[in-house]
Design a protein around this motif. Structure first.
Motif, PDB file in Angstrom:
ATOM      1  N   PRO A  56       0.797  -1.231   0.000  1.00 57.62           N
ATOM      2  CA  PRO A  56       0.000   0.000   0.000  1.00 57.62           C
ATOM      3  C   PRO A  56       0.828   1.279   0.000  1.00 57.62           C
ATOM      4  N   ILE A  57       2.081   1.181   0.433  1.00 57.98           N
ATOM      5  CA  ILE A  57       2.957   2.358   0.413  1.00 57.98           C
ATOM      6  C   ILE A  57       3.786   2.380  -0.870  1.00 57.98           C
ATOM      7  N   ILE A  58       4.369   1.238  -1.204  1.00 57.77           N
ATOM      8  CA  ILE A  58       5.276   1.172  -2.357  1.00 57.77           C
ATOM      9  C   ILE A  58       4.550   1.429  -3.669  1.00 57.77           C
ATOM     10  N   ILE A  59       3.326   0.904  -3.799  1.00 53.49           N
ATOM     11  CA  ILE A  59       2.600   1.053  -5.074  1.00 53.49           C
ATOM     12  C   ILE A  59       2.388   2.520  -5.447  1.00 53.49           C
ATOM     13  N   PRO A  60       1.749   3.349  -4.583  1.00 51.93           N
ATOM     14  CA  PRO A  60       1.570   4.751  -4.985  1.00 51.93           C
ATOM     15  C   PRO A  60       2.872   5.528  -5.091  1.00 51.93           C
ATOM     16  N   LEU A  61       3.792   5.317  -4.146  1.00 46.46           N
ATOM     17  CA  LEU A  61       5.060   6.041  -4.207  1.00 46.46           C
ATOM     18  C   LEU A  61       5.838   5.655  -5.466  1.00 46.46           C
ATOM     19  N   GLY A  62       5.861   4.371  -5.789  1.00 46.54           N
ATOM     20  CA  GLY A  62       6.582   3.918  -6.977  1.00 46.54           C
ATOM     21  C   GLY A  62       5.983   4.449  -8.259  1.00 46.54           C
ATOM     22  N   LEU A  63       4.651   4.387  -8.371  1.00 46.85           N
ATOM     23  CA  LEU A  63       3.989   4.853  -9.592  1.00 46.85           C
ATOM     24  C   LEU A  63       4.154   6.358  -9.791  1.00 46.85           C
ATOM     25  N   ILE A  64       3.962   7.112  -8.727  1.00 45.05           N
ATOM     26  CA  ILE A  64       4.096   8.577  -8.825  1.00 45.05           C
ATOM     27  C   ILE A  64       5.538   8.956  -9.159  1.00 45.05           C
ATOM     28  N   SER A  65       6.500   8.294  -8.521  1.00 49.62           N
ATOM     29  CA  SER A  65       7.911   8.579  -8.789  1.00 49.62           C
ATOM     30  C   SER A  65       8.282   8.196 -10.223  1.00 49.62           C
ATOM     31  N   ALA A  66       7.755   7.062 -10.697  1.00 49.21           N
ATOM     32  CA  ALA A  66       8.035   6.643 -12.072  1.00 49.21           C
ATOM     33  C   ALA A  66       7.482   7.658 -13.076  1.00 49.21           C
ATOM     34  N   LYS A  67       6.289   8.153 -12.830  1.00 54.42           N
ATOM     35  CA  LYS A  67       5.698   9.171 -13.710  1.00 54.42           C
ATOM     36  C   LYS A  67       6.547  10.445 -13.705  1.00 54.42           C
ATOM     37  N   ALA A  68       6.995  10.852 -12.505  1.00 52.88           N
ATOM     38  CA  ALA A  68       7.839  12.040 -12.409  1.00 52.88           C
ATOM     39  C   ALA A  68       9.145  11.835 -13.179  1.00 52.88           C
ATOM     40  N   GLY A  69       9.703  10.615 -13.107  1.00 54.61           N
ATOM     41  CA  GLY A  69      10.933  10.326 -13.840  1.00 54.61           C
ATOM     42  C   GLY A  69      10.737  10.398 -15.336  1.00 54.61           C
ATOM     43  N   VAL A  70       9.641   9.845 -15.834  1.00 51.09           N
ATOM     44  CA  VAL A  70       9.350   9.887 -17.263  1.00 51.09           C
ATOM     45  C   VAL A  70       9.203  11.331 -17.737  1.00 51.09           C
ATOM     46  N   GLU A  71       8.460  12.125 -16.985  1.00 50.22           N
ATOM     47  CA  GLU A  71       8.230  13.518 -17.379  1.00 50.22           C
ATOM     48  C   GLU A  71       9.500  14.358 -17.274  1.00 50.22           C
ATOM     49  N   THR A  72      10.448  13.917 -16.428  1.00 48.54           N
ATOM     50  CA  THR A  72      11.701  14.654 -16.283  1.00 48.54           C
ATOM     51  C   THR A  72      12.666  14.349 -17.415  1.00 48.54           C
ATOM     52  N   PHE A  73      12.757  13.080 -17.796  1.00 48.51           N
ATOM     53  CA  PHE A  73      13.786  12.663 -18.752  1.00 48.51           C
ATOM     54  C   PHE A  73      13.299  12.539 -20.198  1.00 48.51           C
ATOM     55  N   PHE A  74      11.981  12.630 -20.412  1.00 46.28           N
ATOM     56  CA  PHE A  74      11.455  12.540 -21.768  1.00 46.28           C
ATOM     57  C   PHE A  74      10.650  13.801 -22.085  1.00 46.28           C
ATOM     58  N   ALA A  75      10.961  14.442 -23.193  1.00 47.46           N
ATOM     59  CA  ALA A  75      10.216  15.627 -23.613  1.00 47.46           C
ATOM     60  C   ALA A  75       8.808  15.221 -24.033  1.00 47.46           C
ATOM     61  N   PRO A  76       7.807  16.096 -23.811  1.00 48.07           N
ATOM     62  CA  PRO A  76       6.419  15.763 -24.204  1.00 48.07           C
ATOM     63  C   PRO A  76       6.303  15.371 -25.675  1.00 48.07           C
ATOM     64  N   GLU A  77       7.111  16.028 -26.566  1.00 46.11           N
ATOM     65  CA  GLU A  77       7.047  15.716 -27.989  1.00 46.11           C
ATOM     66  C   GLU A  77       7.532  14.294 -28.256  1.00 46.11           C
ATOM     67  N   ALA A  78       8.597  13.898 -27.549  1.00 49.44           N
ATOM     68  CA  ALA A  78       9.140  12.557 -27.733  1.00 49.44           C
ATOM     69  C   ALA A  78       8.156  11.490 -27.261  1.00 49.44           C
ATOM     70  N   ILE A  79       7.464  11.793 -26.158  1.00 47.58           N
ATOM     71  CA  ILE A  79       6.472  10.844 -25.642  1.00 47.58           C
ATOM     72  C   ILE A  79       5.321  10.687 -26.630  1.00 47.58           C
ATOM     73  N   ALA A  80       4.874  11.810 -27.196  1.00 42.56           N
ATOM     74  CA  ALA A  80       3.726  11.784 -28.109  1.00 42.56           C
ATOM     75  C   ALA A  80       4.065  11.085 -29.422  1.00 42.56           C
ATOM     76  N   GLN A  81       5.327  11.211 -29.877  1.00 41.97           N
ATOM     77  CA  GLN A  81       5.701  10.674 -31.192  1.00 41.97           C
ATOM     78  C   GLN A  81       6.267   9.258 -31.123  1.00 41.97           C
ATOM     79  N   GLY A  82       6.461   8.715 -29.911  1.00 41.71           N
ATOM     80  CA  GLY A  82       7.046   7.385 -29.757  1.00 41.71           C
ATOM     81  C   GLY A  82       6.116   6.294 -30.257  1.00 41.71           C
TER      82      GLY A  82
END
Length: 481
Positions: free
Chosen positions: A258-284
């Motif tokens: 119950p702790i790891i699931i939300p923390l992991g998912l939110i952190s993973a989303k933050a990592g994706v948004e930090t290291f991948f530009a929105p254009e790259a995500i949309a065109q992948g």
């Protein structure tokens, strides 16, 4: 003179603090009353200026100023509820289910198994910090203090050290790391990404609890406080708890879920948004694009917390198979508690929005234009002043963020995360008799008021100042802009 933003701010703070202290108003009513008076005192020109500063057209800004006071307050109230309502409700369910299922106890016992009895204080401070992320401070303390007493019996001493370790971990996590109410309000008001607040709060929290641990060791050597018997927690029952078979507790993976699931998912989303530009995500395309899409979908903060709550519910249902009524009552109790917190937090959002419409952010920005770093200690001491005066850390954070949230839209020399963390650390100063947490610590640990004032109160104060020092250094070295 009466329309000056600083004067209106002073009136609003007096109403909040005075209403809670002098008239014993519920914080919800005190914050709502302050929002009403602040809105009434604010001239239309200031509201128009606020609207224009937020990118509104002239017509939209004038329409905002023409709105009835009640409409403006209700709109701000609803906006805050939409931002934090589901998060607080799900966090309450996670916390309650972890207690009922025994998941929280399993986590503490597992940490103790790794550290061993000789390093039990390290286990208690880390365990309470970890549990303080989804569980409210008082609930963590209720859970941990019997374990601390049982461990003190085994160690034949160091009781004060264990109590202070429990307090240090739970108190700092409660103010620094979402999804507890204070940090959730900060991210909503100050436009801080939740993943960034989690990481920043966790790192600052590690430093502050390390400082707290050093103080706890020193205080334990200076004052020898015995383990006392009490009607609320007889030592005979505590001893039985320490000898209880833990085989009926859930496994460590189920407990952490119950702790790891939300923390992991939110952190993973933050990592994706930090290291991948929105254009790259949309065109992948391909599997990589599918994985990124799944992370972005499930990492949305509301959905991530809902999944964490489902994991907690599954665990408690599996452990309490024949006790359906207890499970249902636990969820109802959690939601009732969450409802009160949501009301208070949303009222704080309305109060903060009315303060922003006075133009207070522009006034503060003008006063600190030549030295923006001064905003960090300013946020800290404003929060500390409100906390010391009226006792509630959450109300102090709500009030301070309402005053300073407008700074998040200005050109700062550093990320607004540091202002949010400074407010969180300022909320630790100074716990004393007007703080409900002070009495929880006294009564549950059987410390006298004098003992708590010379141990518990300095502990939180020192950790708060340690956090401020770390935040100012980090803002200078790593501005994140």
């Amino acid at each position: 003179m009466l329309q000056d933003p600083l004067v209106i701010l002073l009136v609003g703070m007096v109403l909040v603090v005075g209403g809670i202290i002098a008239f014993r108003l519920n914080p919800f009513l005190a914050l709502l009353l302050a929002a009403l008076v602040v809105a009434w005192m604010t001239p239309a020109a200031s509201i128009v200026g606020y609207g224009l500063s937020r990118g509104m057209s002239q017509a939209a800004a004038e329409a905002l100023a023409a709105k009835p006071i009640g409409d403006r307050i209700a709109t701000a109230f609803g906006t805050t509820t939409g931002q934090i309502g589901i998060l607080i409700a799900m966090a309450a369910i996670i916390g309650k289910c972890m207690l009922v299922s025994g998941a929280a106890e399993r986590i503490v016992r597992s940490i103790l198994g790794v550290t061993g009895e000789k390093k039990a204080p390290v286990a208690f401070i880390s365990g309470s910090f970890f549990l303080g992320i989804p569980v409210f401070f008082d609930t963590v303390f209720y859970l941990m203090i019997p374990l601390a007493k049982a461990m003190a019996m085994k160690l034949k001493g160091n009781y004060l050290l264990l109590v202070l370790c429990v307090t240090a971990g739970a108190a700092m996590a409660n103010s620094l790391v979402p999804p507890t109410p204070g940090p959730l309000f900060l991210i909503a008001e100050m436009n801080i990404p939740i993943g960034m607040m989690m990481v920043g709060g966790f790192l600052v929290g590690l430093v502050t609890i390390a400082v707290g641990y050093v103080f706890a060791v020193w205080a334990n050597r200076r004052w020898e406080i015995p383990l006392r018997d009490s009607l609320e927690a007889p030592l005979a029952e505590i001893k039985a708890l320490s000898e209880k078979n833990s085989s009926n507790l859930p496994g460590i993976l189920s407990s952490l879920g119950p702790i790891i699931i939300p923390l992991g998912l939110i952190s993973a989303k933050a990592g994706v948004e930090t290291f991948f530009a929105p254009e790259a995500i949309a065109q992948g395309a391909g599997v990589g694009q599918w994985i990124i899409g799944a992370v972005l979908f499930f990492g949305e903060k509301n959905l991530a917390l809902i999944l964490g709550a489902l994991a907690a519910l599954i665990t408690v249902i599996r452990v309490k198979k024949g006790e359906r009524d207890q499970v249902i009552n636990s969820v109802q109790t959690a939601l009732t508690s969450a409802g009160v917190i949501i009301l208070i937090t949303a009222a704080g959002g309305a109060f903060g929005a009315m303060l922003q419409q006075t133009g207070i952010s522009g006034r503060i920005a003008g006063l600190t234009a030549n030295y923006q770093m001064a905003l960090i200690p300013l946020a800290f001491f404003i929060t500390a002043l409100v906390r010391t005066a009226q006792g509630s850390a959450t109300v102090a954070m709500i009030t301070a963020s309402g005053i300073l949230s407008g700074m998040a839209t200005t050109s700062l020399e550093y990320h607004q995360l540091y202002l949010g963390l400074s407010i969180a650390c300022g909320s630790k100063l100074v716990p004393w008799m007007n703080d409900s947490g002070f009495w929880i610590v006294c009564k549950m640990s059987n410390l006298t008021e004098k003992e708590a004032l010379k141990t518990f109160s300095p502990l939180l104060t020192i950790m708060g100042f340690a956090g401020l020092a770390v935040i100012m250094l980090a803002a200078k070295l790593f501005p994140l802009i």
